[in-house]
Design a protein around this motif. Structure first.
Motif, PDB file in Angstrom:
ATOM      1  N   ASN A 198       6.184   0.595   1.900  1.00  0.00           N
ATOM      2  CA  ASN A 198       5.334   1.615   2.515  1.00  0.00           C
ATOM      3  C   ASN A 198       6.164   2.610   3.320  1.00  0.00           C
ATOM      4  OD1 ASN A 198       3.059   0.352   1.544  1.00  0.00           O
ATOM      5  ND2 ASN A 198       2.522  -0.620   3.483  1.00  0.00           N
TER       6      ASN A 198
ATOM      7  N   TYR B 273       6.528  -5.173  -0.530  1.00  0.00           N
ATOM      8  CA  TYR B 273       5.748  -6.038  -1.410  1.00  0.00           C
ATOM      9  C   TYR B 273       6.552  -6.294  -2.678  1.00  0.00           C
ATOM     10  CZ  TYR B 273       1.910  -4.457   1.572  1.00  0.00           C
ATOM     11  OH  TYR B 273       1.111  -4.159   2.653  1.00  0.00           O
TER      12      TYR B 273
ATOM     13  N   PHE C 200       5.858  -7.095  -6.668  1.00  0.00           N
ATOM     14  CA  PHE C 200       4.843  -7.206  -7.713  1.00  0.00           C
ATOM     15  C   PHE C 200       5.041  -8.483  -8.520  1.00  0.00           C
ATOM     16  CE2 PHE C 200       2.921  -3.115  -7.218  1.00  0.00           C
ATOM     17  CZ  PHE C 200       3.918  -2.241  -6.833  1.00  0.00           C
TER      18      PHE C 200
ATOM     19  N   ASN D 282      -1.260   1.428   1.040  1.00  0.00           N
ATOM     20  CA  ASN D 282      -0.504   0.285   0.512  1.00  0.00           C
ATOM     21  C   ASN D 282       0.189   0.716  -0.771  1.00  0.00           C
ATOM     22  OD1 ASN D 282       0.212  -2.157  -0.837  1.00  0.00           O
ATOM     23  ND2 ASN D 282      -1.213  -3.265   0.476  1.00  0.00           N
ATOM     24  N   CYS D 283       1.496   0.569  -0.772  1.00  0.00           N
ATOM     25  CA  CYS D 283       2.288   1.048  -1.907  1.00  0.00           C
ATOM     26  C   CYS D 283       1.967   0.310  -3.200  1.00  0.00           C
ATOM     27  CB  CYS D 283       3.772   0.918  -1.589  1.00  0.00           C
ATOM     28  SG  CYS D 283       4.338  -0.766  -1.277  1.00  0.00           S
ATOM     29  N   GLN D 284       1.345  -0.856  -3.092  1.00  0.00           N
ATOM     30  CA  GLN D 284       1.034  -1.623  -4.302  1.00  0.00           C
ATOM     31  C   GLN D 284      -0.013  -0.951  -5.170  1.00  0.00           C
ATOM     32  OE1 GLN D 284       1.004  -6.213  -3.536  1.00  0.00           O
ATOM     33  NE2 GLN D 284       0.154  -5.242  -1.719  1.00  0.00           N
ATOM     34  N   TYR D 285      -0.807  -0.062  -4.583  1.00  0.00           N
ATOM     35  CA  TYR D 285      -1.967   0.479  -5.280  1.00  0.00           C
ATOM     36  C   TYR D 285      -1.837   1.956  -5.615  1.00  0.00           C
ATOM     37  CZ  TYR D 285      -3.574  -3.922  -3.394  1.00  0.00           C
ATOM     38  OH  TYR D 285      -3.669  -5.238  -3.060  1.00  0.00           O
ATOM     39  N   ARG D 286      -0.623   2.456  -5.582  1.00  0.00           N
ATOM     40  CA  ARG D 286      -0.407   3.880  -5.829  1.00  0.00           C
ATOM     41  C   ARG D 286      -0.165   4.165  -7.303  1.00  0.00           C
ATOM     42  NH1 ARG D 286      -0.968   6.766  -1.737  1.00  0.00           N
ATOM     43  NH2 ARG D 286      -0.572   5.973   0.339  1.00  0.00           N
TER      44      ARG D 286
END
Length: 127
Positions: free
Chosen positions: A52, A59, A61, A108-112
């Motif tokens: 982030n 995070y 993946f 949240n960088c996971q959902y970009r």
């Protein structure tokens, strides 16, 4: 011109380490979430790790890289890094960094959906 350039890939033996770098030019990374992705031969691209911009939270993946890979960023150098330790043959692939603007709103960088991509750097793990 917004550009991301990866470097640091190469050939390494199993158990070895590499540190990938992603340098940005034409923009500053302060308000961009950054992700590392990889694509193995014959496979689809997959997310590896992300960080982030708002709070530096990281995070992974992939469960397979937890405890082995570390993502970090240095906004002063306008760069993001992926430290990869205890590399395995299944880590082989082209590694890409990608950036997505947050416009200061965090998230949240996971959902970009990452807008900007580098050209990739090859990582080969083989004895």
């Amino acid at each position: 011109q917004l550009q991301l350039v990866e470097s640091g890939g190469g050939l390494v033996q199993p158990g070895g380490s590499l540190r990938l770098s992603c340098a940005a030019s034409g923009f500053t990374l302060d308000y961009y979430d950054i992700g590392w992705f990889r694509q193995a031969p014959g496979k689809e691209r997959e997310g590896v790790s992300c960080i982030n911009s708002s709070d530096g939270t990281t995070y992974h993946f992939l469960d397979s890289v937890k405890g082995r890979f570390t993502i970090s960023r240095d906004n002063a150098k306008n760069s993001v890094y992926l430290q990869m330790n205890n590399l395995k043959p299944e880590d082989t692939g082209v590694y890409y960094c990608a950036a997505d603007p947050t416009f200061g709103y965090g998230g949240n960088c996971q959902y970009r959906g990452y807008d900007y991509w580098g050209q990739g750097t090859q990582v080969t793990v083989s004895s």
